[in-house]
Design a protein around this motif. Structure first.
Motif, PDB file in Angstrom:
ATOM      1  N   LEU A  63      -7.058   2.087   8.390  1.00  0.00           N
ATOM      2  CA  LEU A  63      -6.117   1.906   7.400  1.00  0.00           C
ATOM      3  C   LEU A  63      -5.801   2.943   6.218  1.00  0.00           C
ATOM      4  CD1 LEU A  63      -4.608  -0.740   5.803  1.00  0.00           C
ATOM      5  CD2 LEU A  63      -6.607  -0.909   4.587  1.00  0.00           C
ATOM      6  N   PHE A  64      -4.669   3.293   6.145  1.00  0.00           N
ATOM      7  CA  PHE A  64      -4.405   4.221   5.167  1.00  0.00           C
ATOM      8  C   PHE A  64      -4.710   3.948   3.513  1.00  0.00           C
ATOM      9  CE2 PHE A  64      -1.319   5.908   1.707  1.00  0.00           C
ATOM     10  CZ  PHE A  64      -1.472   7.140   1.975  1.00  0.00           C
ATOM     11  N   ILE A  65      -5.546   4.781   3.151  1.00  0.00           N
ATOM     12  CA  ILE A  65      -5.827   4.716   1.682  1.00  0.00           C
ATOM     13  C   ILE A  65      -4.981   5.306   0.592  1.00  0.00           C
ATOM     14  CG2 ILE A  65      -7.734   4.360   0.149  1.00  0.00           C
ATOM     15  CD1 ILE A  65      -9.635   4.332   2.434  1.00  0.00           C
ATOM     16  N   TYR A  66      -5.011   6.786   0.605  1.00  0.00           N
ATOM     17  CA  TYR A  66      -4.383   7.626  -0.438  1.00  0.00           C
ATOM     18  C   TYR A  66      -4.200   8.925   0.050  1.00  0.00           C
ATOM     19  CZ  TYR A  66      -9.174   8.530  -2.117  1.00  0.00           C
ATOM     20  OH  TYR A  66     -10.414   8.979  -2.285  1.00  0.00           O
ATOM     21  N   TYR A  67      -3.508   9.828  -0.511  1.00  0.00           N
ATOM     22  CA  TYR A  67      -3.339  11.184  -0.191  1.00  0.00           C
ATOM     23  C   TYR A  67      -4.279  12.079  -1.414  1.00  0.00           C
ATOM     24  CZ  TYR A  67       0.508  10.423   2.907  1.00  0.00           C
ATOM     25  OH  TYR A  67       1.147   9.807   4.240  1.00  0.00           O
ATOM     26  N   ILE A  68      -4.576  13.189  -1.046  1.00  0.00           N
ATOM     27  CA  ILE A  68      -5.444  13.849  -2.061  1.00  0.00           C
ATOM     28  C   ILE A  68      -4.210  15.374  -2.066  1.00  0.00           C
ATOM     29  CG2 ILE A  68      -7.199  15.333  -2.752  1.00  0.00           C
ATOM     30  CD1 ILE A  68      -8.892  13.777  -0.679  1.00  0.00           C
ATOM     31  N   LYS A  69      -3.600  15.788  -3.158  1.00  0.00           N
ATOM     32  CA  LYS A  69      -2.818  16.638  -3.251  1.00  0.00           C
ATOM     33  C   LYS A  69      -3.305  17.746  -4.186  1.00  0.00           C
ATOM     34  CE  LYS A  69       0.263  13.362  -4.737  1.00  0.00           C
ATOM     35  NZ  LYS A  69       1.680  13.186  -5.375  1.00  0.00           N
ATOM     36  N   GLU A  70      -2.465  18.801  -4.221  1.00  0.00           N
ATOM     37  CA  GLU A  70      -2.894  19.928  -4.828  1.00  0.00           C
ATOM     38  C   GLU A  70      -3.273  19.480  -6.396  1.00  0.00           C
ATOM     39  OE1 GLU A  70      -0.251  23.382  -6.995  1.00  0.00           O
ATOM     40  OE2 GLU A  70       0.342  23.081  -4.933  1.00  0.00           O
ATOM     41  N   GLY A  71      -4.301  20.008  -6.785  1.00  0.00           N
ATOM     42  CA  GLY A  71      -4.923  19.844  -8.133  1.00  0.00           C
ATOM     43  C   GLY A  71      -5.777  18.580  -8.217  1.00  0.00           C
ATOM     44  N   ILE A 132      -6.199   2.108  -4.683  1.00  0.00           N
ATOM     45  CA  ILE A 132      -6.871   1.319  -3.606  1.00  0.00           C
ATOM     46  C   ILE A 132      -6.565  -0.237  -3.765  1.00  0.00           C
ATOM     47  CG2 ILE A 132      -9.341   0.245  -2.628  1.00  0.00           C
ATOM     48  CD1 ILE A 132     -10.300   3.107  -3.422  1.00  0.00           C
ATOM     49  N   LEU A 133      -6.459  -0.698  -5.120  1.00  0.00           N
ATOM     50  CA  LEU A 133      -5.827  -2.080  -5.454  1.00  0.00           C
ATOM     51  C   LEU A 133      -4.540  -2.164  -4.656  1.00  0.00           C
ATOM     52  CD1 LEU A 133      -7.271  -2.827  -8.975  1.00  0.00           C
ATOM     53  CD2 LEU A 133      -7.951  -3.693  -6.740  1.00  0.00           C
ATOM     54  N   ASN A 134      -3.450  -1.144  -5.035  1.00  0.00           N
ATOM     55  CA  ASN A 134      -2.339  -1.325  -4.660  1.00  0.00           C
ATOM     56  C   ASN A 134      -2.282  -1.403  -3.088  1.00  0.00           C
ATOM     57  OD1 ASN A 134      -1.130  -1.198  -7.192  1.00  0.00           O
ATOM     58  ND2 ASN A 134      -0.775   0.994  -6.977  1.00  0.00           N
ATOM     59  N   THR A 135      -2.931  -0.503  -2.545  1.00  0.00           N
ATOM     60  CA  THR A 135      -3.340  -0.749  -0.961  1.00  0.00           C
ATOM     61  C   THR A 135      -3.864  -2.385  -0.610  1.00  0.00           C
ATOM     62  OG1 THR A 135      -4.037   1.522  -0.617  1.00  0.00           O
ATOM     63  CG2 THR A 135      -4.412   0.061   1.157  1.00  0.00           C
ATOM     64  N   LEU A 136      -4.678  -2.455  -1.206  1.00  0.00           N
ATOM     65  CA  LEU A 136      -5.021  -4.031  -0.794  1.00  0.00           C
ATOM     66  C   LEU A 136      -3.971  -5.221  -0.992  1.00  0.00           C
ATOM     67  CD1 LEU A 136      -8.636  -4.072  -2.437  1.00  0.00           C
ATOM     68  CD2 LEU A 136      -8.111  -4.110  -0.100  1.00  0.00           C
ATOM     69  N   ASP A 137      -3.276  -4.854  -2.228  1.00  0.00           N
ATOM     70  CA  ASP A 137      -1.977  -5.913  -2.664  1.00  0.00           C
ATOM     71  C   ASP A 137      -1.137  -5.749  -1.369  1.00  0.00           C
ATOM     72  OD1 ASP A 137      -3.245  -6.569  -4.926  1.00  0.00           O
ATOM     73  OD2 ASP A 137      -2.162  -5.397  -6.307  1.00  0.00           O
ATOM     74  N   SER A 138      -0.677  -4.523  -0.931  1.00  0.00           N
ATOM     75  CA  SER A 138       0.170  -4.328   0.096  1.00  0.00           C
ATOM     76  C   SER A 138      -0.295  -4.999   1.362  1.00  0.00           C
ATOM     77  CB  SER A 138       0.355  -2.791   0.287  1.00  0.00           C
ATOM     78  OG  SER A 138       1.200  -2.396   1.491  1.00  0.00           O
ATOM     79  N   VAL A 139      -1.594  -4.926   1.776  1.00  0.00           N
ATOM     80  CA  VAL A 139      -1.903  -5.676   2.931  1.00  0.00           C
ATOM     81  C   VAL A 139      -1.933  -6.982   2.815  1.00  0.00           C
ATOM     82  CG1 VAL A 139      -4.109  -5.991   4.378  1.00  0.00           C
ATOM     83  CG2 VAL A 139      -3.198  -3.702   3.583  1.00  0.00           C
ATOM     84  N   ALA A 140      -2.180  -7.529   1.491  1.00  0.00           N
ATOM     85  CA  ALA A 140      -2.395  -8.884   1.241  1.00  0.00           C
ATOM     86  C   ALA A 140      -1.030  -9.893   1.081  1.00  0.00           C
ATOM     87  CB  ALA A 140      -3.363  -9.463   0.218  1.00  0.00           C
ATOM     88  N   PHE A 141      -0.310  -9.195   0.412  1.00  0.00           N
ATOM     89  CA  PHE A 141       0.972  -9.904  -0.274  1.00  0.00           C
ATOM     90  C   PHE A 141       2.446  -9.367   0.490  1.00  0.00           C
ATOM     91  CE2 PHE A 141      -2.019  -9.755  -3.628  1.00  0.00           C
ATOM     92  CZ  PHE A 141      -2.570 -11.034  -3.422  1.00  0.00           C
ATOM     93  N   LYS A 142       2.453  -8.020   1.095  1.00  0.00           N
ATOM     94  CA  LYS A 142       3.699  -7.510   1.524  1.00  0.00           C
ATOM     95  C   LYS A 142       3.797  -7.872   3.124  1.00  0.00           C
ATOM     96  CE  LYS A 142       4.539  -3.996  -1.986  1.00  0.00           C
ATOM     97  NZ  LYS A 142       4.923  -2.433  -2.236  1.00  0.00           N
TER      98      LYS A 142
END
Length: 208
Positions: A63-71, A132-142
């Motif tokens: 399950l994709f969680i997030y990206y780590i970008k420059e900085g 992470i909350l946005n990811t959980l919301d996406s899985v649960a509600f979208k």
């Protein structure tokens, strides 16, 4: 300058230690930076490129969680490091990555010594907590089609290019669904003129 990327380095003593303790590391696209059930030995600070963080279940599902970008750094690595626990994530170089690694023992000492570092750790964890909350919301509600569009748009935005080198199976793994479902939805999006499909590649045209 590193202070332009990481403002906690404005403290001169911490900046000097960062240069002394920091380990320059380079990874190529697809390299695995961190695997589950391993102790966090270094804390990554991304100077260039993008790292994809996923949660991998024992049965192999991801399950994709997030990206780590420059900085940026990895909140889950910071949290795990502070508790001296094994990793529960997998980190993969989304593109060629250049970073500085700080030994975990050093980072733990900094937490007690430098308020600016303590603030960076807490603010990073707070920022990622919302993601992470946005990811959980996406899985649960979208619906899965909405999640697919958001996933492709996020990937394109982070890489700053419309052509994504990824297979249907890889997308399915990160969205915790089947390849058949992803292939069907991608075909529908192609028919709507939102993207173009190639072998192991997806070209984003307009997902809006």
């Amino acid at each position: 300058m590193l202070t332009d990327k990481f403002d906690f380095l404005l403290h001169p003593d911490l900046r000097e230690e960062f240069h002394q303790e920091g380990i320059p590391l380079n990874f190529s696209t697809g390299d695995i930076l961190l695997e589950p059930l391993r102790y966090i030995k270094i804390i990554p600070f991304v100077l260039k490129g993008t790292v994809r963080v996923i949660r991998q279940h024992e049965d192999g599902q991801e399950l994709f969680i997030y990206y780590i970008k420059e900085g940026q750094s990895c909140a889950i690595s910071l949290s795990t490091m502070m508790m001296d626990k094994t990793s529960n994530i997998k980190a993969i170089a989304e593109e060629d990555v250049e970073l500085i690694g700080i030994p975990s023992a050093t980072a733990r000492r900094w937490y007690e010594t430098y308020p600016s570092w303590r603030w960076f750790v807490l603010s990073t964890m707070d920022f990622r907590y919302d993601e992470i909350l946005n990811t959980l919301d996406s899985v649960a509600f979208k619906k899965i089609d909405e999640r697919l569009i958001a996933y492709l748009q996020s990937k394109s935005d982070n890489l700053q290019r419309p052509m994504l080198h990824i297979t249907h199976q890889e997308i399915a793994n990160e969205l915790s669904t089947s390849r058949e479902v992803i292939s069907r939805l991608l075909k529908q999006l192609e028919q709507k003129g939102m993207l173009k499909l190639y072998r192991s590649k997806v070209e984003i045209l307009s997902l809006v």
